[in-house]
Write a protein that holds these residues in place. Structure first.
Motif, PDB file in Angstrom:
ATOM      1  N   THR A  37       4.368 -10.106  29.053  1.00  0.00           N
ATOM      2  CA  THR A  37       3.970 -10.906  30.206  1.00  0.00           C
ATOM      3  C   THR A  37       2.735 -10.266  30.825  1.00  0.00           C
ATOM      4  O   THR A  37       2.727  -9.075  31.125  1.00  0.00           O
ATOM      5  N   VAL A  38       1.709 -11.078  30.981  1.00  0.00           N
ATOM      6  CA  VAL A  38       0.440 -10.613  31.532  1.00  0.00           C
ATOM      7  C   VAL A  38       0.183 -11.372  32.825  1.00  0.00           C
ATOM      8  O   VAL A  38       0.276 -12.595  32.857  1.00  0.00           O
ATOM      9  N   ARG A  39      -0.145 -10.637  33.880  1.00  0.00           N
ATOM     10  CA  ARG A  39      -0.504 -11.282  35.152  1.00  0.00           C
ATOM     11  C   ARG A  39      -2.014 -11.228  35.303  1.00  0.00           C
ATOM     12  O   ARG A  39      -2.621 -10.162  35.217  1.00  0.00           O
ATOM     13  N   ASP A  40      -2.606 -12.388  35.506  1.00  0.00           N
ATOM     14  CA  ASP A  40      -4.034 -12.478  35.758  1.00  0.00           C
ATOM     15  C   ASP A  40      -4.230 -12.291  37.257  1.00  0.00           C
ATOM     16  O   ASP A  40      -3.887 -13.169  38.053  1.00  0.00           O
ATOM     17  N   ASN A  41      -4.763 -11.146  37.651  1.00  0.00           N
ATOM     18  CA  ASN A  41      -4.934 -10.843  39.073  1.00  0.00           C
ATOM     19  C   ASN A  41      -5.982 -11.715  39.745  1.00  0.00           C
ATOM     20  O   ASN A  41      -6.030 -11.795  40.970  1.00  0.00           O
ATOM     21  N   ARG A  42      -6.792 -12.404  38.953  1.00  0.00           N
ATOM     22  CA  ARG A  42      -7.779 -13.323  39.536  1.00  0.00           C
ATOM     23  C   ARG A  42      -7.093 -14.566  40.079  1.00  0.00           C
ATOM     24  O   ARG A  42      -7.524 -15.122  41.088  1.00  0.00           O
ATOM     25  N   THR A  43      -6.036 -15.003  39.405  1.00  0.00           N
ATOM     26  CA  THR A  43      -5.383 -16.257  39.784  1.00  0.00           C
ATOM     27  C   THR A  43      -3.944 -16.064  40.243  1.00  0.00           C
ATOM     28  O   THR A  43      -3.364 -16.968  40.835  1.00  0.00           O
ATOM     29  N   GLY A  44      -3.351 -14.929  39.926  1.00  0.00           N
ATOM     30  CA  GLY A  44      -1.947 -14.688  40.250  1.00  0.00           C
ATOM     31  C   GLY A  44      -0.985 -15.325  39.261  1.00  0.00           C
ATOM     32  O   GLY A  44       0.233 -15.242  39.434  1.00  0.00           O
ATOM     33  N   LYS A  45      -1.497 -15.943  38.219  1.00  0.00           N
ATOM     34  CA  LYS A  45      -0.649 -16.596  37.227  1.00  0.00           C
ATOM     35  C   LYS A  45      -0.153 -15.586  36.189  1.00  0.00           C
ATOM     36  O   LYS A  45      -0.863 -14.659  35.820  1.00  0.00           O
ATOM     37  N   ASP A  46       1.085 -15.825  35.722  1.00  0.00           N
ATOM     38  CA  ASP A  46       1.667 -15.018  34.652  1.00  0.00           C
ATOM     39  C   ASP A  46       1.615 -15.788  33.341  1.00  0.00           C
ATOM     40  O   ASP A  46       1.803 -17.009  33.310  1.00  0.00           O
ATOM     41  N   PHE A  47       1.388 -15.066  32.270  1.00  0.00           N
ATOM     42  CA  PHE A  47       1.318 -15.649  30.927  1.00  0.00           C
ATOM     43  C   PHE A  47       2.191 -14.838  29.992  1.00  0.00           C
ATOM     44  O   PHE A  47       2.151 -13.606  30.008  1.00  0.00           O
ATOM     45  N   ASP A  48       2.999 -15.518  29.179  1.00  0.00           N
ATOM     46  CA  ASP A  48       3.829 -14.870  28.171  1.00  0.00           C
ATOM     47  C   ASP A  48       3.145 -14.970  26.822  1.00  0.00           C
ATOM     48  O   ASP A  48       2.832 -16.068  26.353  1.00  0.00           O
ATOM     49  N   LEU A  49       2.899 -13.828  26.203  1.00  0.00           N
ATOM     50  CA  LEU A  49       2.266 -13.769  24.896  1.00  0.00           C
ATOM     51  C   LEU A  49       3.297 -13.271  23.892  1.00  0.00           C
ATOM     52  O   LEU A  49       3.931 -12.239  24.108  1.00  0.00           O
ATOM     53  N   ALA A  50       3.474 -14.000  22.809  1.00  0.00           N
ATOM     54  CA  ALA A  50       4.449 -13.629  21.782  1.00  0.00           C
ATOM     55  C   ALA A  50       4.019 -12.335  21.097  1.00  0.00           C
ATOM     56  O   ALA A  50       2.839 -12.121  20.829  1.00  0.00           O
ATOM     57  N   ILE A  51       4.999 -11.475  20.813  1.00  0.00           N
ATOM     58  CA  ILE A  51       4.767 -10.246  20.066  1.00  0.00           C
ATOM     59  C   ILE A  51       5.355 -10.428  18.675  1.00  0.00           C
ATOM     60  O   ILE A  51       6.521 -10.760  18.515  1.00  0.00           O
ATOM     61  N   THR A  52       4.512 -10.238  17.649  1.00  0.00           N
ATOM     62  CA  THR A  52       4.937 -10.329  16.258  1.00  0.00           C
ATOM     63  C   THR A  52       4.477  -9.072  15.542  1.00  0.00           C
ATOM     64  O   THR A  52       3.287  -8.738  15.593  1.00  0.00           O
TER      65      THR A  52
END
Length: 111
Positions: A7-22
């Motif tokens: 999970t990555v939080r973009d501090n510019r927008t406050g949005k969280d993004f889930d990136l799959a780990i493979t």
């Protein structure tokens, strides 16, 4: 959120993004979903001189250094070095198979 994700939080927008780990990695292309504004194309990766860059899956090359294995498209490198020329190996890498032995890979050459 998936079991294997980052999970990555973009501090510019406050949005969280889930990136799959493979295989212990995330896809660089998945970073494009992280953007500060509509139409900005999302994040890109920067890899100076490709240091610490590793490829985990490849349809072209297989390497097992511990066992001394190096293959291109399933052919052991030793076999290719002994039985094929440069153009035949280049053809293999691009097309996924060795050229027909009946057809020449060099002008004027027949086998």
């Amino acid at each position: 959120m998936t079991e294997q994700s980052l999970t990555v939080r973009d501090n510019r927008t406050g949005k969280d993004f889930d990136l799959a780990i493979t295989d212990g990695t995330i896809r660089a292309a998945d970073l494009k979903q992280i953007s500060a504004s509509d139409g900005d194309g999302g994040l890109a990766t920067y890899r100076p001189r490709l240091r610490q860059h590793r490829v985990l899956r490849s349809s072209v090359t297989f390497i097992d250094g511990d066992k001394g294995i190096l293959e291109y498209r399933g052919y052991p490198i030793e076999q290719l070095a002994e039985q094929s020329n440069y153009l035949e190996v280049a053809y293999l890498l691009v097309n996924g198979k060795l050229p027909n032995k009946g057809r020449s890979t060099r002008p004027g050459r027949t086998t």
